[in-house]
Enzyme design. Structure first.
Site, mmCIF file in Angstrom:
data_model
loop_
_atom_site.group_PDB
_atom_site.id
_atom_site.type_symbol
_atom_site.label_atom_id
_atom_site.label_comp_id
_atom_site.label_asym_id
_atom_site.label_seq_id
_atom_site.Cartn_x
_atom_site.Cartn_y
_atom_site.Cartn_z
ATOM 1 N N CYS A 77 0.841 -1.211 0.000
ATOM 2 C CA CYS A 77 0.000 0.000 0.000
ATOM 3 C C CYS A 77 0.871 1.255 0.000
ATOM 4 O O CYS A 77 1.704 1.436 0.890
ATOM 5 C CB CYS A 77 -0.939 0.001 1.216
ATOM 6 S SG CYS A 77 -2.012 1.453 1.189
ATOM 7 N N LYS A 92 2.351 -9.543 -0.300
ATOM 8 C CA LYS A 92 2.145 -8.799 -1.554
ATOM 9 C C LYS A 92 3.067 -7.593 -1.518
ATOM 10 O O LYS A 92 2.992 -6.774 -0.595
ATOM 11 C CB LYS A 92 0.694 -8.352 -1.693
ATOM 12 C CG LYS A 92 0.493 -7.466 -2.913
ATOM 13 C CD LYS A 92 -0.945 -7.416 -3.358
ATOM 14 C CE LYS A 92 -1.110 -6.499 -4.545
ATOM 15 N NZ LYS A 92 -1.457 -5.130 -4.165
ATOM 16 N N ASN A 134 1.204 -8.936 -10.845
ATOM 17 C CA ASN A 134 0.148 -7.919 -10.739
ATOM 18 C C ASN A 134 0.579 -6.640 -11.464
ATOM 19 O O ASN A 134 1.700 -6.189 -11.296
ATOM 20 C CB ASN A 134 -0.120 -7.643 -9.251
ATOM 21 C CG ASN A 134 -1.110 -6.516 -9.020
ATOM 22 O OD1 ASN A 134 -0.906 -5.696 -8.133
ATOM 23 N ND2 ASN A 134 -2.174 -6.463 -9.798
ATOM 24 N N GLY A 135 -0.383 -6.113 -12.258
ATOM 25 C CA GLY A 135 -0.132 -4.874 -12.987
ATOM 26 C C GLY A 135 -0.238 -5.101 -14.476
ATOM 27 O O GLY A 135 0.273 -6.102 -15.000
ATOM 28 N N ALA A 174 -7.057 -5.735 -10.239
ATOM 29 C CA ALA A 174 -7.914 -4.904 -9.383
ATOM 30 C C ALA A 174 -8.799 -4.008 -10.254
ATOM 31 O O ALA A 174 -9.995 -4.262 -10.409
ATOM 32 C CB ALA A 174 -7.063 -4.072 -8.425
#
Ligand SMILES: Cc1cc2nc3c(=O)[nH]c(=O)nc-3n(C[C@H](O)[C@H](O)[C@H](O)COP(=O)(O)O)c2cc1C
Length: 345
Positions: A83, A122, A183-184, A207
């Site tokens: 985050c 993550k 991810n991405g 996401a």
């Protein structure tokens, strides 16, 4: 996803192809301390598996105690090390733990030693590929059983940020022996396949694309309106907080709300599930999705596959038949109007 990967949304994504889901990030200290927080933020059911509970934490004992409260209802516990928001900077968690790698090691090793389920992490990447690889190796050594890698640095955030760096993810895959999730830059199922092929990762995480179209991984074409109705029903069944329902409907209706500002406001004002359904009804009566009129879509021969569409197709066919009969009458000669439509089975 905070306020967004709640039970009802997980149900919807699983129905349309997602094979694994994470809870929204849970604050470990609040989770341990506050039964009300737990009840609102962690809900699940027997079919909500495989499920990963994600926590933010910066204190090993608190992380372990929070995780112990859910470990018999999940398949893994994940530590959020990605985050990048100001709130995480202030609270010293998420990607800001990249400045405190000894603490990260302590968090992961305590959880790996004490929990009955695997501990996942993550992460975000460092600017430097070598530092990223060393970080991943340290996490594996500390006891992480899986590493999800968001291929952006802590500074790269928001919709306008550069593409995720799949080369860094690939370097992590090569460097560790545990599975990696990439991810991405995954917007479609084809992207997902490309990401796995390019990086060698075991899976992908998405996401934004799922918020926009929860059936991304299903390989089926559904209208966002159908998904919205399904989501409202699921959300009602799961007693989902209205702020979460609102967030999802803003995302699902987004392309239409720009031209219907009154309905934008109506979504903001909804106070119950019936209110959300009414906005959906008004929107589907008033306009058609994806920027193309309903009639244009029929003329293209596009498959229109929801109940509202089926009724409208019938109406349009009747209208066109009537018009063509009138034209035949007027010209006293043969004239056909054909409409190529795939009606739902
Ligand atoms: C609304 C929203 C909430 C998010 N919440 C979390 C979260 O709770 N934990 C987390 O690890 N990442 C969270 N993320 C980041 C995503 O997991 C993901 O790493 C990031 O959006 C990049 O992936 P994408 O390109 O598929 O969106 C969130 C993203 C969004 C859009």
């Amino acid at each position: 996803m905070v306020d967004a990967s709640e039970l009802a949304f997980r149900d919807l994504c699983r129905k349309y192809g997602a094979q694994l889901a994470y809870t929204p990030m849970l604050h470990s200290a609040s989770f341990v301390r506050d039964a009300k927080y737990r009840a609102e933020h962690f809900t699940t059911h027997a079919l909500d598996r495989p499920l990963v509970a994600q926590f933010c934490a910066n204190e090993p004992a608190t992380f372990v105690n929070a995780a112990k409260l859910v470990q018999n209802r999940v398949d893994a516990v994940d530590l959020n090390l990605g985050c990048p928001q100001g709130i995480a900077r202030r609270g010293c968690y998420g990607a800001f733990l990249m400045d405190h790698l000894q603490l990260v090691r302590a968090l992961v090793s305590a959880a790996a030693a004490e929990l009955a389920v695997p501990v996942w992490v993550k992460i975000r990447v460092f600017d430097d590929v070598k530092a990223t690889v060393e970080y991943a190796r340290m996490l594996e050594e500390a006891g992480a059983s899986l590493i999800a890698v968001h291929g952006r640095t802590r500074e790269q955030k928001g919709r306008q940020c550069p593409p995720a760096d799949w080369d860094k993810i690939r370097a992590v895959v090569k460097a560790v022996n545990v599975p990696v999730i990439a991810n991405g830059n995954v917007r479609t199922k084809a992207d997902a396949n490309r990401a796995m092929q390019y990086t060698g990762a075991e899976g992908v995480m998405s996401a934004y694309a799922l918020l926009d179209y929860p059936a991304v991984f299903g390989g089926v074409k559904l209208s966002r309106m159908q998904l919205a109705y399904e989501y409202i029903n699921l959300a009602e069944r799961r007693n989902t907080p209205l702020r979460m329902v609102r967030l999802h409907l803003f995302k699902l209706f987004r392309s239409r709300l720009d031209a219907n500002m009154d309905l934008n406001e109506a979504v903001a004002k909804c106070r119950c599930f019936e209110d959300f359904r009414q906005v959906a009804d008004t929107l589907s009566k008033r306009c058609d999705f994806e920027g193309v009129s309903f009639e244009q879509r029929i003329e293209r021969g596009e498959k229109l596959d929801n109940v509202v569409s089926a009724k409208r197709i019938e109406r349009l066919k009747r209208k066109q038949l009537l018009e063509s009969n009138q034209a035949v009458d007027a010209q006293s000669g043969p004239l056909g109007t054909s409409v190529a439509v795939n009606t739902p089975t």
